[in-house]
Design a protein around this motif. Structure first.
Motif, PDB file in Angstrom:
ATOM      1  N   SER A 272       0.827  -1.210   0.000  1.00 32.25           N
ATOM      2  CA  SER A 272       0.000   0.000   0.000  1.00 32.25           C
ATOM      3  C   SER A 272       0.857   1.253   0.000  1.00 32.25           C
ATOM      4  CB  SER A 272      -0.922   0.007   1.223  1.00 32.25           C
ATOM      5  OG  SER A 272      -0.211   0.292   2.411  1.00 32.25           O
ATOM      6  N   TRP A 274       3.570   1.613  -1.832  1.00 31.89           N
ATOM      7  CA  TRP A 274       4.248   1.851  -3.109  1.00 31.89           C
ATOM      8  C   TRP A 274       3.931   3.234  -3.675  1.00 31.89           C
ATOM      9  CZ3 TRP A 274       3.088  -3.516  -5.777  1.00 31.89           C
ATOM     10  CH2 TRP A 274       3.891  -4.500  -5.178  1.00 31.89           C
ATOM     11  N   THR A 316      -1.452   9.395  -7.940  1.00 35.77           N
ATOM     12  CA  THR A 316      -1.595   8.339  -6.943  1.00 35.77           C
ATOM     13  C   THR A 316      -2.890   7.557  -7.066  1.00 35.77           C
ATOM     14  OG1 THR A 316      -0.310   9.687  -5.406  1.00 35.77           O
ATOM     15  CG2 THR A 316      -1.535   7.860  -4.471  1.00 35.77           C
ATOM     16  N   CYS A 320      -3.575   3.436  -6.535  1.00 37.60           N
ATOM     17  CA  CYS A 320      -4.351   2.942  -5.399  1.00 37.60           C
ATOM     18  C   CYS A 320      -5.536   2.105  -5.849  1.00 37.60           C
ATOM     19  CB  CYS A 320      -4.826   4.115  -4.534  1.00 37.60           C
ATOM     20  SG  CYS A 320      -3.513   4.982  -3.653  1.00 37.60           S
ATOM     21  N   LEU A 323      -4.202  -1.407  -7.279  1.00 30.89           N
ATOM     22  CA  LEU A 323      -3.741  -2.338  -6.258  1.00 30.89           C
ATOM     23  C   LEU A 323      -4.868  -2.754  -5.324  1.00 30.89           C
ATOM     24  CD1 LEU A 323      -0.257  -0.829  -5.316  1.00 30.89           C
ATOM     25  CD2 LEU A 323      -0.718  -2.942  -6.544  1.00 30.89           C
ATOM     26  N   GLY A 324      -5.789  -1.849  -5.032  1.00 26.15           N
ATOM     27  CA  GLY A 324      -6.909  -2.204  -4.171  1.00 26.15           C
ATOM     28  C   GLY A 324      -7.919  -3.101  -4.851  1.00 26.15           C
ATOM     29  N   ALA A 327      -6.258  -6.794  -5.664  1.00 23.50           N
ATOM     30  CA  ALA A 327      -5.337  -7.174  -4.594  1.00 23.50           C
ATOM     31  C   ALA A 327      -4.930  -8.639  -4.649  1.00 23.50           C
ATOM     32  CB  ALA A 327      -5.966  -6.847  -3.238  1.00 23.50           C
ATOM     33  N   LEU A 346      -5.346  -5.356   1.838  1.00 22.79           N
ATOM     34  CA  LEU A 346      -4.760  -4.383   0.914  1.00 22.79           C
ATOM     35  C   LEU A 346      -5.733  -3.303   0.438  1.00 22.79           C
ATOM     36  CD1 LEU A 346      -2.203  -3.527  -0.459  1.00 22.79           C
ATOM     37  CD2 LEU A 346      -2.673  -5.142  -2.313  1.00 22.79           C
ATOM     38  N   PRO A 347      -6.994  -3.609   0.056  1.00 21.95           N
ATOM     39  CA  PRO A 347      -7.875  -2.527  -0.415  1.00 21.95           C
ATOM     40  C   PRO A 347      -8.058  -1.414   0.614  1.00 21.95           C
ATOM     41  CG  PRO A 347      -8.803  -4.681  -0.964  1.00 21.95           C
ATOM     42  CD  PRO A 347      -7.639  -4.935  -0.062  1.00 21.95           C
ATOM     43  N   MET A 350      -4.866   0.668   0.878  1.00 27.66           N
ATOM     44  CA  MET A 350      -4.665   1.575  -0.247  1.00 27.66           C
ATOM     45  C   MET A 350      -5.396   2.891  -0.010  1.00 27.66           C
ATOM     46  SD  MET A 350      -2.582  -0.114  -2.008  1.00 27.66           S
ATOM     47  CE  MET A 350      -2.331   1.380  -2.947  1.00 27.66           C
ATOM     48  N   GLY A 353      -3.284   4.786   2.295  1.00 26.22           N
ATOM     49  CA  GLY A 353      -2.122   5.327   1.595  1.00 26.22           C
ATOM     50  C   GLY A 353      -2.433   6.617   0.867  1.00 26.22           C
TER      51      GLY A 353
END
Length: 495
Positions: A272, A274, A316, A320, A323-324, A327, A346-347, A350, A353
């Motif tokens: 998250s 990254w 960003t 996000c 990746l979310g 995941a 992870l979601p 993110m 993040g």
């Protein structure tokens, strides 16, 4: 706002700030180098992490490393008492007060290391990770190195010398990665991270000393020291609280759920981060210096913050969302089936993040504007609210509950508090809303496209690539109307 004073005079010196066009060119050039540097280094760290997770280290060892890294980061926030920022913020030649900064930083970091050396077994026991004691003692050697390196590094930041910083960071990365990989495959476990970090920091110190010759000179001026501590201690407190916000979850998970669960959580949290590390870290290497040059003009500061926020959020949001939304297949593809449990958190992480990116930029802006008291209040409120929520989340939902607790506190408390603090610094809601409106709209459209494509095509690797490409294309189209604002085109309101 209080005037910025030099440590060896009673009044503010005439600023040696360059003219706005020259400053703009320096900031843009530095930001470009910083972004290249951050992307290259993070891609290298990403590849190293894959090798270690797939072939050398398991979740429990990642958990020990995560705890040691958390303790180190918290101590790093206080190890030079905040006085290093004076090298960037104060007017005049920083080399006049750099010797006092170096003495203060080296002394405080040495005392901190001595304290953590003797307290390491107790700290590791409290965090339910007795095996972390030796790792802590080695990794925290970076405290002493950082206390010395802060002076040449601060001078390079002040001069926007990000090209030289890139070479230094490359040296750090190559040496730390080589040592870590060799030791990890030799069976050293989490200790490989510790010795790798020490080796890389030694290389970075040498590089900074060569890039800023004459900076490593000890000295002492009591009047300078008083002024530096008056400036730095509130910032050190705010920085400590900021890092507590980011790292308290590691301590909660480690003490409540054990090392294996912590290993999964650390992996998810690192993923998250990254976007935060690639985009926000690159921006923060120039944002504080840039905001400091604009701090005397509230209108210029508001415009500078708004544009910087718009650029960060625009870059960003798609990362996000990707990746979310993807995941589980991303974690499986990158790290292997062993690490799939990390995808559940992870979601939510993110979303955290994305909030962190905005808050970190606001932090730099508020420091430059002299709003240190507001920062401490906001960060303290964040920590006080976060600890009980994360403890309850861990007990009710494991690592997913901890991640959800982060989101609840951020949305309900932290974002409104930062908006209020920015308003007191002269940055209203209108420029912030303008900076975020199009990226957030494009992100919502991207999310719908991503979920629809995922439902239609499934989670296989070819489908993953098609889904990601389609979602990114939709985002790019939707965010196009904001391009004039992001590129700094003159408009009636900014002309």
């Amino acid at each position: 706002m209080d005037s910025v004073r030099t440590p060896d005079s009673g009044t503010a010196e005439p600023s040696d700030t360059p003219a706005p066009p020259a400053l703009g060119r320096k900031v843009v050039t530095a930001a470009r180098w910083s972004l290249i540097n951050t992307v290259v280094m993070r891609l290298g760290n990403f590849a190293t992490g894959i090798l270690l997770a797939r072939f050398a280290l398991g979740p429990a060892e990642w958990g020990v490393y995560g705890l040691a890294q958390t303790v180190l980061l918290v101590l790093l926030s206080a190890n030079e008492l905040g006085v290093g920022l004076a090298l960037v913020r104060w007017d005049g030649d920083p080399r006049r007060f750099a010797p006092t900064v170096l003495t203060l930083g080296a002394a405080s970091s040495g005392l901190l290391y001595a304290a953590i050396f003797f307290a390491a077994p107790t700290v590791a026991g409290l965090l339910d990770s007795p095996g972390a004691s030796g790792v802590l003692r080695v990794m925290c050697l970076c405290l002493v190195i950082d206390g010395v390196a802060q002076v040449p590094a601060g001078i390079l930041t002040r001069e926007f010398a990000q090209g030289r910083r890139m070479l230094i960071d490359a040296l750090n990365f190559v040496l730390s990665t080589a040592v870590t990989l060799v030791l990890a495959f030799a069976g050293w476990g989490a200790m490989s991270f510790a010795w790798g970090a020490v080796a890389g920091n030694v290389a970075a110190l040498a590089g900074c000393a060569l890039a800023a010759p004459g900076a490593l000179r000890f000295g002492w001026d009591p009047r300078q020291a008083r002024a530096l501590l008056k400036f730095g201690l509130p910032l050190a407190g705010a920085s400590l609280l900021a890092l507590a916000v980011v790292n308290v979850d590691t301590m909660v998970v480690g003490s409540s759920l054990g090392q294996t669960a912590l290993g999964f959580y650390v992996l998810a949290f690192n993923m998250s981060g990254w976007p935060v590390r690639i985009i926000s870290e690159a921006a923060r290497r120039v944002s504080f210096a840039g905001f400091s040059r604009l701090a005397d003009s509230p209108q210029a500061l508001a415009q500078g913050f708004s544009r910087a926020l718009g650029v960060l959020v625009t870059g960003t949001v798609p990362l996000c969302v990707l990746l979310g939304g993807l995941a589980a297949p991303v974690v499986h593809l990158v790290y292997g089936s062993t690490w799939v449990p990390a995808a559940a958190a992870l979601p939510w992480l993110m979303a955290v993040g994305l909030v962190r990116i905005g808050c970190e930029l606001a932090y730099d802006c508020l420091v430059a504007a002299g709003q240190r008291r507001s920062l401490i209040l906001v960060q303290g409120l964040w920590v006080l609210a976060l600890v009980p929520v994360l403890v309850v989340g861990a007990r009710l939902g494991g690592i997913v509950g901890v991640s959800q607790g982060h989101v609840v506190v951020a949305a309900a408390l932290v974002v409104p508090a930062f908006l209020y603090a920015l308003g007191r610094a002269g940055i209203g809601l209108a420029p912030i809303a303008r900076a975020c409106a199009w990226p957030f709209f494009a992100g919502a459209v991207m999310t719908l496209v991503l979920l629809t494509a995922k439902w239609l095509l499934g989670d296989g690797t070819p489908a993953l690539l098609v889904t990601g490409a389609a979602a990114l294309a939709c985002y790019a189209v939707c965010v196009l109307p904001s391009r004039r604002f992001l590129l700094g085109s003159r408009t009636p309101e900014t002309a």
